[in-house]
Design a protein around this motif. Structure first.
Motif, PDB file in Angstrom:
ATOM      1  N   SER A   1       0.744  -1.104  -0.089  1.00 22.87           N
ATOM      2  CA  SER A   1      -0.034  -0.019  -0.016  1.00 22.87           C
ATOM      3  C   SER A   1       0.994   1.399   0.060  1.00 22.87           C
ATOM      4  CB  SER A   1      -1.044   0.066   1.181  1.00 22.87           C
ATOM      5  OG  SER A   1      -0.294   0.413   2.525  1.00 22.87           O
ATOM      6  N   MET A   2       2.051   1.161   0.449  1.00 21.71           N
ATOM      7  CA  MET A   2       3.123   2.252   0.618  1.00 21.71           C
ATOM      8  C   MET A   2       4.079   2.225  -0.498  1.00 21.71           C
ATOM      9  SD  MET A   2       3.680   1.854   4.507  1.00 21.71           S
ATOM     10  CE  MET A   2       5.015   3.023   4.639  1.00 21.71           C
ATOM     11  N   GLY A   3       4.152   1.328  -1.323  1.00 22.99           N
ATOM     12  CA  GLY A   3       5.029   1.206  -2.371  1.00 22.99           C
ATOM     13  C   GLY A   3       4.349   1.797  -3.585  1.00 22.99           C
ATOM     14  N   PRO A   4       5.080   1.394  -4.992  1.00 22.39           N
ATOM     15  CA  PRO A   4       4.493   2.035  -6.223  1.00 22.39           C
ATOM     16  C   PRO A   4       3.281   1.711  -6.480  1.00 22.39           C
ATOM     17  CG  PRO A   4       6.245   0.524  -6.407  1.00 22.39           C
ATOM     18  CD  PRO A   4       6.129   0.618  -4.909  1.00 22.39           C
ATOM     19  N   TYR A   5       2.759   0.408  -6.042  1.00 25.92           N
ATOM     20  CA  TYR A   5       1.468  -0.163  -6.552  1.00 25.92           C
ATOM     21  C   TYR A   5       0.448   0.684  -5.718  1.00 25.92           C
ATOM     22  CZ  TYR A   5       4.300  -3.791  -8.573  1.00 25.92           C
ATOM     23  OH  TYR A   5       5.059  -4.282  -9.228  1.00 25.92           O
ATOM     24  N   LYS A   6       0.469   1.124  -4.516  1.00 19.26           N
ATOM     25  CA  LYS A   6      -0.640   2.027  -3.732  1.00 19.26           C
ATOM     26  C   LYS A   6      -1.981   0.985  -3.866  1.00 19.26           C
ATOM     27  CE  LYS A   6       1.905   5.807  -3.323  1.00 19.26           C
ATOM     28  NZ  LYS A   6       2.952   5.555  -2.690  1.00 19.26           N
ATOM     29  N   ILE A   7      -1.595   0.013  -3.292  1.00 22.46           N
ATOM     30  CA  ILE A   7      -2.973  -0.989  -3.096  1.00 22.46           C
ATOM     31  C   ILE A   7      -3.915  -0.552  -2.055  1.00 22.46           C
ATOM     32  CG2 ILE A   7      -1.886  -3.100  -3.895  1.00 22.46           C
ATOM     33  CD1 ILE A   7      -2.345  -3.673  -0.646  1.00 22.46           C
ATOM     34  N   THR A   8      -5.175  -0.649  -2.463  1.00 21.78           N
ATOM     35  CA  THR A   8      -6.224  -0.200  -1.518  1.00 21.78           C
ATOM     36  C   THR A   8      -6.875  -1.074  -0.642  1.00 21.78           C
ATOM     37  OG1 THR A   8      -7.687   0.396  -3.118  1.00 21.78           O
ATOM     38  CG2 THR A   8      -6.399   2.204  -2.649  1.00 21.78           C
ATOM     39  N   SER A   9      -6.861  -2.244  -0.951  1.00 21.89           N
ATOM     40  CA  SER A   9      -7.641  -3.510  -0.362  1.00 21.89           C
ATOM     41  C   SER A   9      -6.747  -4.674  -0.122  1.00 21.89           C
ATOM     42  CB  SER A   9      -8.801  -3.690  -1.017  1.00 21.89           C
ATOM     43  OG  SER A   9      -8.298  -4.425  -2.361  1.00 21.89           O
ATOM     44  N   ILE A  10      -7.254  -5.457   0.887  1.00 24.53           N
ATOM     45  CA  ILE A  10      -6.658  -6.770   1.021  1.00 24.53           C
ATOM     46  C   ILE A  10      -6.740  -7.850  -0.352  1.00 24.53           C
ATOM     47  CG2 ILE A  10      -6.547  -8.976   2.108  1.00 24.53           C
ATOM     48  CD1 ILE A  10      -5.864  -6.905   4.022  1.00 24.53           C
ATOM     49  N   ARG A  11      -7.908  -7.659  -0.936  1.00 25.00           N
ATOM     50  CA  ARG A  11      -8.083  -8.195  -2.460  1.00 25.00           C
ATOM     51  C   ARG A  11      -7.169  -7.872  -3.606  1.00 25.00           C
ATOM     52  NH1 ARG A  11      -9.639 -12.632  -3.054  1.00 25.00           N
ATOM     53  NH2 ARG A  11      -7.679 -12.958  -4.527  1.00 25.00           N
ATOM     54  N   GLN A  12      -6.572  -6.687  -3.676  1.00 28.06           N
ATOM     55  CA  GLN A  12      -5.562  -6.177  -4.420  1.00 28.06           C
ATOM     56  C   GLN A  12      -4.275  -6.488  -3.945  1.00 28.06           C
ATOM     57  OE1 GLN A  12      -5.865  -1.803  -4.340  1.00 28.06           O
ATOM     58  NE2 GLN A  12      -7.443  -1.685  -5.900  1.00 28.06           N
ATOM     59  N   ALA A  13      -4.115  -6.843  -2.633  1.00 23.99           N
ATOM     60  CA  ALA A  13      -2.824  -7.256  -2.315  1.00 23.99           C
ATOM     61  C   ALA A  13      -2.509  -8.711  -2.719  1.00 23.99           C
ATOM     62  CB  ALA A  13      -2.601  -7.176  -0.796  1.00 23.99           C
ATOM     63  N   PHE A  14      -3.756  -9.480  -2.619  1.00 26.94           N
ATOM     64  CA  PHE A  14      -3.546 -11.164  -3.074  1.00 26.94           C
ATOM     65  C   PHE A  14      -3.344 -11.099  -4.418  1.00 26.94           C
ATOM     66  CE2 PHE A  14      -4.869 -11.776   1.414  1.00 26.94           C
ATOM     67  CZ  PHE A  14      -4.091 -13.170   1.748  1.00 26.94           C
ATOM     68  N   ASP A  15      -4.127 -10.269  -5.226  1.00 26.23           N
ATOM     69  CA  ASP A  15      -3.861 -10.198  -6.751  1.00 26.23           C
ATOM     70  C   ASP A  15      -2.620  -9.782  -7.143  1.00 26.23           C
ATOM     71  OD1 ASP A  15      -6.694 -10.953  -6.943  1.00 26.23           O
ATOM     72  OD2 ASP A  15      -7.601  -9.048  -7.201  1.00 26.23           O
ATOM     73  N   LEU A  16      -2.109  -8.767  -6.517  1.00 23.25           N
ATOM     74  CA  LEU A  16      -0.763  -8.374  -6.814  1.00 23.25           C
ATOM     75  C   LEU A  16       0.298  -9.484  -6.459  1.00 23.25           C
ATOM     76  CD1 LEU A  16       1.393  -6.227  -7.927  1.00 23.25           C
ATOM     77  CD2 LEU A  16       1.338  -5.176  -5.623  1.00 23.25           C
ATOM     78  N   ALA A  17       0.112 -10.069  -5.311  1.00 27.38           N
ATOM     79  CA  ALA A  17       1.155 -11.074  -4.965  1.00 27.38           C
ATOM     80  C   ALA A  17       1.001 -12.254  -5.890  1.00 27.38           C
ATOM     81  CB  ALA A  17       0.820 -11.452  -3.550  1.00 27.38           C
ATOM     82  N   THR A  18      -0.382 -12.570  -6.337  1.00 22.41           N
ATOM     83  CA  THR A  18      -0.254 -13.800  -7.085  1.00 22.41           C
ATOM     84  C   THR A  18       0.459 -13.272  -8.586  1.00 22.41           C
ATOM     85  OG1 THR A  18      -2.563 -14.331  -6.158  1.00 22.41           O
ATOM     86  CG2 THR A  18      -2.065 -15.321  -8.638  1.00 22.41           C
ATOM     87  N   ALA A  19       0.102 -12.117  -8.994  1.00 22.48           N
ATOM     88  CA  ALA A  19       0.677 -11.628 -10.311  1.00 22.48           C
ATOM     89  C   ALA A  19       2.489 -11.805 -10.020  1.00 22.48           C
ATOM     90  CB  ALA A  19       0.225 -10.210 -10.700  1.00 22.48           C
ATOM     91  N   LEU A  20       2.812 -11.225  -9.207  1.00 21.56           N
ATOM     92  CA  LEU A  20       4.330 -11.202  -8.804  1.00 21.56           C
ATOM     93  C   LEU A  20       4.839 -12.665  -8.890  1.00 21.56           C
ATOM     94  CD1 LEU A  20       4.747  -8.305  -6.428  1.00 21.56           C
ATOM     95  CD2 LEU A  20       5.370  -8.269  -8.634  1.00 21.56           C
ATOM     96  N   GLU A  21       4.102 -13.699  -8.238  1.00 25.55           N
ATOM     97  CA  GLU A  21       4.433 -15.007  -7.999  1.00 25.55           C
ATOM     98  C   GLU A  21       4.562 -15.494  -9.539  1.00 25.55           C
ATOM     99  OE1 GLU A  21       3.410 -19.110  -6.139  1.00 25.55           O
ATOM    100  OE2 GLU A  21       1.709 -17.740  -6.339  1.00 25.55           O
ATOM    101  N   ASN A  22       3.414 -15.047 -10.126  1.00 22.66           N
ATOM    102  CA  ASN A  22       3.429 -15.870 -11.478  1.00 22.66           C
ATOM    103  C   ASN A  22       4.321 -15.354 -12.456  1.00 22.66           C
ATOM    104  OD1 ASN A  22       1.056 -17.389 -11.055  1.00 22.66           O
ATOM    105  ND2 ASN A  22      -0.242 -15.649 -11.755  1.00 22.66           N
ATOM    106  N   LYS A  23       4.757 -14.144 -12.348  1.00 24.46           N
ATOM    107  CA  LYS A  23       5.984 -13.430 -13.118  1.00 24.46           C
ATOM    108  C   LYS A  23       7.326 -14.080 -12.583  1.00 24.46           C
ATOM    109  CE  LYS A  23       8.374  -8.888 -13.469  1.00 24.46           C
ATOM    110  NZ  LYS A  23       8.386  -7.534 -12.979  1.00 24.46           N
ATOM    111  N   MET A  24       7.553 -14.391 -11.130  1.00 22.91           N
ATOM    112  CA  MET A  24       8.696 -14.987 -10.679  1.00 22.91           C
ATOM    113  C   MET A  24       8.817 -16.519 -11.560  1.00 22.91           C
ATOM    114  SD  MET A  24       9.916 -15.564  -7.125  1.00 22.91           S
ATOM    115  CE  MET A  24       8.773 -16.744  -6.783  1.00 22.91           C
ATOM    116  N   ILE A  25       7.744 -17.141 -11.298  1.00 24.80           N
ATOM    117  CA  ILE A  25       7.625 -18.744 -11.965  1.00 24.80           C
ATOM    118  C   ILE A  25       8.013 -18.788 -13.340  1.00 24.80           C
ATOM    119  CG2 ILE A  25       6.345 -20.452 -12.155  1.00 24.80           C
ATOM    120  CD1 ILE A  25       6.289 -20.334  -9.005  1.00 24.80           C
TER     121      ILE A  25
END
Length: 108
Positions: free
Chosen positions: A59-83
């Motif tokens: 929420s404080m970084g460049p993504y500025k997420i505003t919800s828990i749902r966004q955090a999980f969606d972003l984490a999933t996207a970053l995980e997929n990118k890493m995989i």
């Protein structure tokens, strides 16, 4: 090898979350507790702390997420990118750079 380690760890986390749920159901529906309740509570607390810490960082970084749902969606996207990156079998130095980049993206 790193990819199989990550997948194995993910499976173990899923099993642990199922243990939390089964223990919760045992308590709610029968009033009984597991003999491993203390360890389960400590693990659940650790997982919750990690989710909160990462969510705050996102929420404080460049993504500025505003919800828990966004955090999980972003984490999933970053995980997929890493995989996907790991599937290309990069050199060890490249893997370290990628992991640091993903962490920096969340923590910046």
């Amino acid at each position: 090898k790193i990819l199989s380690f990550i997948k194995n760890h993910e499976k173990k986390v899923q099993w642990q979350i199922r243990r939390f749920y089964r223990t919760r159901n045992l308590i709610v529906h029968s009033g009984a507790t597991s003999q491993h309740i203390k360890a389960l509570i400590e693990n659940a607390h650790d997982y919750l702390d990690q989710v909160i810490e990462i969510t705050i960082s996102m929420s404080m970084g460049p993504y500025k997420i505003t919800s828990i749902r966004q955090a999980f969606d972003l984490a999933t996207a970053l995980e997929n990118k890493m995989i996907e990156h790991l599937k290309t079998k990069p050199k060890i130095g490249d893997i370290n750079s990628t992991l640091m980049l993903n962490e920096h993206e969340c923590m910046a």
